[in-house]
Design an enzyme around this catalytic site. Structure first.
Site, PDB file in Angstrom:
ATOM      1  CG  ASP B  11      41.496  31.587  40.382  1.00 35.30           C
ATOM      2  OD1 ASP B  11      40.490  32.330  40.443  1.00 35.30           O
ATOM      3  OD2 ASP B  11      41.449  30.430  39.929  1.00 35.30           O
ATOM      4  CG  ASP B 130      29.790  28.536  42.055  1.00 34.09           C
ATOM      5  OD1 ASP B 130      29.946  29.440  41.209  1.00 34.09           O
ATOM      6  OD2 ASP B 130      30.581  28.351  43.000  1.00 34.09           O
TER       7      ASP B 130
END
Lengths: 197, 251
Positions: B11, B130
């Protein structure tokens, strides 16, 4: 050493330049016929679609120059396919250096054999100096939907669905389907061996 | 033999790695390039950089970072997070990324997948999905899994494949962060359904979880973040384990 990387409308050429620079070479990205003719080594990278790439090569007259070159020449990925005589990708007539056909993988048994062939797969039946310092079954990184058929010019094979020509060699022309610039230490070694030819 | 891929995910915020990174070798835990090199040396097969920078002008930082990474490492990497236009993709590919992942923008404007695949080739377009199970039905969620949509996951996966996606990154929001294992059932369902590779994400907590997602889940690749960052599972150990369990891996 003068290293020319042929510039055409192909994707991700930058990674090839970076990989050569990591090996200490100073590659020049160019479509200049004179520069390419006088280079010590020529690298022909590529990612993209065959007929569009051939059109660009014809516009720049690179289609006439490439088969005539005498210095060590390395076609990578689409570069390998374009060195063949014909590709099933939009039925494209290619450069004809290798009398070999480029075919499309037929997916079957879906969860097992997908197309494109993406990921790390091994090379075997290695022949010649390009593989110096490498073990049989070394892994390289692939992303492709079309492959070169086996022929007398095959110097390494990979198996996916069936065997195909992972690398080929004819006279001063070398060609590789996988991406040496993305194949970790194995890819680096192949590029290094090519530069040492 | 084609091997199963292990993919650490980093990230990125404002050009720096966020979320606990715990490596003794690291001089600067926030430097994504250094971390990327370590993973690559350890035998990671690919890397994913997920940009969670909120502001638009900080995006330039991302392109600069991509170039630094491309210069330093010799394995493929994907960049995602907030990609919403063809121009975004062009900038990141030119900077040296191998693949780009799109998520919410594709749901909002599915034609983007066609445009991107046509312009750059399917091989570099990863569509991230997702998914969350709501009363027995799998629905696509956007905005980091917070926003539900009316799209059924299986139908959306089929559609993105038809529109030209090269790979699917499937994250189960039900499993993400639980360390209880990947969502093998839906991963297998989608992997059987489609002719393109599926990367499973969400739920990795132990080495058997990886074995299971490759065998039962039929995943082509598995992605994880924290278990690698915190060195709970070192990549060389994981690959040795998988090899012993009969999963083809690059060692």
């Amino acid at each position: 050493m003068k290293v020319a990387v042929i510039k055409y409308n192909a994707g991700n050429v930058q990674s090839v330049l970076y990989a050569l620079e990591r090996l200490g070479a100073e590659p020049t990205l160019t479509d200049d016929l004179e520069f390419i003719s006088s280079a010590d080594k020529v690298i022909f990278p590529g990612q993209g679609e065959a007929s569009t790439a051939m059109k660009y090569l014809q516009e720049k007259k690179l289609d006439l120059l490439i088969p005539e070159l005498k210095q060590p020449f390395f076609g990578v990925c689409l570069g390998q396919q374009l060195l063949c005589e014909f590709s099933e990708e939009n039925n494209t007539t290619c450069l004809g250096v290798f009398p070999v056909k480029v075919k499309r993988f037929i997916p079957h048994n879906t969860a097992e054999f997908k197309v494109p062939h993406v990921g790390w797969n091994n090379l075997y039946d290695l022949k010649g100096t390009l593989f110096e310092g490498l073990d049989n079954h070394s892994y390289v990184y692939y992303v492709h939907s079309f492959y070169c058929e086996l022929s007398e010019f095959t110097i390494a094979k990979t198996q996916y669905i069936h065997d195909f020509a992972a690398l080929m060699n004819k006279d001063n022309f070398y060609a590789m389907q996988a991406h040496p610039e993305k194949s970790s230490l194995v890819g680096e070694r192949i590029l290094k061996n090519f530069l040492a030819l | 033999m084609l091997t199963k891929r292990i993919i650490p995910c980093l990230d990125i915020k404002d050009g720096r790695t966020v979320k606990g990174v715990n490596f003794v070798q690291l001089r600067d835990a926030g430097d994504p390039v250094e971390l990327a090199k370590i993973y690559s040396d350890q035998g990671a097969d690919e890397l994913v950089f997920l940009d969670i920078t909120a502001t638009v002008d900080k995006r330039k930082t991302l392109a600069e970072l991509v170039t630094k990474v491309a210069k330093a490492i010799n394995i493929p990497f994907t960049v995602g997070g907030g990609v919403s236009t063809v121009e975004d993709v062009k900038v990141l590919l030119n900077a040296g990324a191998d693949k780009i992942s799109i998520n919410s923008a594709a749901v909002k404007q599915p034609g983007l997948i066609n445009d991107m695949a046509l312009e750059f080739g399917s091989q570099c377009i990863v569509v991230a999905i997702d998914t969350r199970n709501v009363d027995g039905i799998d629905f696509v969620h956007t905005h980091g899994g917070r926003k539900p949509t009316l799209l059924k996951t299986q139908e959306w996966a089929k559609e993105v494949c038809e529109r030209g996606a090269g790979e699917i990154l499937l994250t189960s929001m039900d499993h993400d962060g639980t360390k209880s294992g990947f969502a093998n059932e839906i991963t297998a369902e989608i992997s059987y359904m489609l002719s393109i590779p599926v990367i499973a994400s969400g739920g990795a907590g132990s080495m058997p979880h990886f074995r299971d997602v490759f065998t039962f889940g039929k995943a082509d690749a598995a992605l994880a973040a924290s278990i690698f960052h915190f060195k709970e599972i070192p990549i060389p150990e994981l690959k040795n384990y998988l090899g012993q369990e009969g999963v083809p891996v690059r060692i």
